[in-house]
Design an enzyme around this catalytic site. Structure first.
Site, PDB file in Angstrom:
ATOM      1  N   ALA A  57       0.822  -1.212   0.000  1.00  0.00           N
ATOM      2  CA  ALA A  57       0.000   0.000   0.000  1.00  0.00           C
ATOM      3  C   ALA A  57       0.857   1.263   0.000  1.00  0.00           C
ATOM      4  O   ALA A  57       0.348   2.352  -0.230  1.00  0.00           O
ATOM      5  CB  ALA A  57      -0.933   0.002   1.205  1.00  0.00           C
ATOM      6  N   CYS A  58       2.145   1.117   0.249  1.00  0.00           N
ATOM      7  CA  CYS A  58       3.058   2.254   0.308  1.00  0.00           C
ATOM      8  C   CYS A  58       3.875   2.302  -0.978  1.00  0.00           C
ATOM      9  O   CYS A  58       4.650   1.381  -1.257  1.00  0.00           O
ATOM     10  CB  CYS A  58       3.990   2.104   1.509  1.00  0.00           C
ATOM     11  SG  CYS A  58       5.306   3.340   1.538  1.00  0.00           S
ATOM     12  N   PRO A  59       3.735   3.363  -1.780  1.00  0.00           N
ATOM     13  CA  PRO A  59       4.477   3.411  -3.044  1.00  0.00           C
ATOM     14  C   PRO A  59       5.989   3.414  -2.857  1.00  0.00           C
ATOM     15  O   PRO A  59       6.717   2.870  -3.685  1.00  0.00           O
ATOM     16  CB  PRO A  59       3.996   4.706  -3.701  1.00  0.00           C
ATOM     17  CG  PRO A  59       3.361   5.505  -2.623  1.00  0.00           C
ATOM     18  CD  PRO A  59       2.900   4.548  -1.565  1.00  0.00           C
ATOM     19  N   HIS A  62       6.821  -0.149  -2.060  1.00  0.00           N
ATOM     20  CA  HIS A  62       6.523  -0.975  -3.234  1.00  0.00           C
ATOM     21  C   HIS A  62       7.643  -0.889  -4.268  1.00  0.00           C
ATOM     22  O   HIS A  62       7.998  -1.876  -4.908  1.00  0.00           O
ATOM     23  CB  HIS A  62       5.182  -0.534  -3.832  1.00  0.00           C
ATOM     24  CG  HIS A  62       4.667  -1.440  -4.870  1.00  0.00           C
ATOM     25  ND1 HIS A  62       4.561  -1.062  -6.175  1.00  0.00           N
ATOM     26  CD2 HIS A  62       4.244  -2.727  -4.806  1.00  0.00           C
ATOM     27  CE1 HIS A  62       4.083  -2.068  -6.885  1.00  0.00           C
ATOM     28  NE2 HIS A  62       3.893  -3.082  -6.077  1.00  0.00           N
TER      29      HIS A  62
END
Length: 171
Positions: A57-59, A62
């Protein structure tokens, strides 16, 4: 739900990153050790020594998963993925689709990793975390530094020779 953080090693939801005018001021990350190919930093790039804790959920987290894959480091650096939804105790390991439990420290919450590295830690408990299994500590929790390490310091053991930080473009 209120966001939480650790203060002197204790979990709290009584905090804010807004100043008196309401402006958001993100707390800086606190772990900035560097892995080097030759180990001169105290952290040597070697297989099965490091583990990434991320949230898809965290770019920022990710992108490290993508770098790990692009460099072919899946068999070199382990991976745990937290539940995509924050709990009252922060990032949690669960059996949610896409989540991968903590197979290294076997904890339930990411805050436990921070406390293992620094029992009196004060700050946000963020993903991502690069953990050193040998020294039992957090090496780094800043995504741009971690992706640079994965690209430049693991060259000798990466399966891919793709260079995403070419010398002539570094400046």
């Amino acid at each position: 739900m209120a966001l939480g953080m650790l203060v002197d090693g204790k979990w709290t939801t009584e905090w804010t990153e807004r100043d008196s005018s309401g402006k958001f001021n993100r707390m800086p990350t606190q772990f900035h050790n560097w892995i080097t190919a030759d180990g001169s930093s105290g952290f040597k790039a070697e297989a099965d020594r490091y583990h990434l804790y991320v949230s898809l959920a965290c770019p920022w987290a990710h992108r490290t998963v993508m770098m790990r894959s692009l460099k072919g480091l899946q068999q070199v650096i382990g991976l745990s993925i937290v539940d995509p939804v924050l709990s009252e105790q922060g990032w949690m390991f669960s059996d949610a689709p896409g989540a991968i439990p903590d197979s290294v420290n076997h904890v339930s919450y990411l805050q436990e990793i921070y406390l293992k590295a620094k029992p009196d830690y004060t700050g946000r408990v963020t993903v991502l975390v690069l953990w050193d299994k040998q020294t039992q500590t957090i090496v780094n929790n800043e995504s741009r530094e971690i992706i640079r390490m994965l690209d430049t310091e693991f060259i000798a053991i990466a399966k891919s020779d793709v260079d995403l930080y070419p010398q002539d473009l570094q400046e």
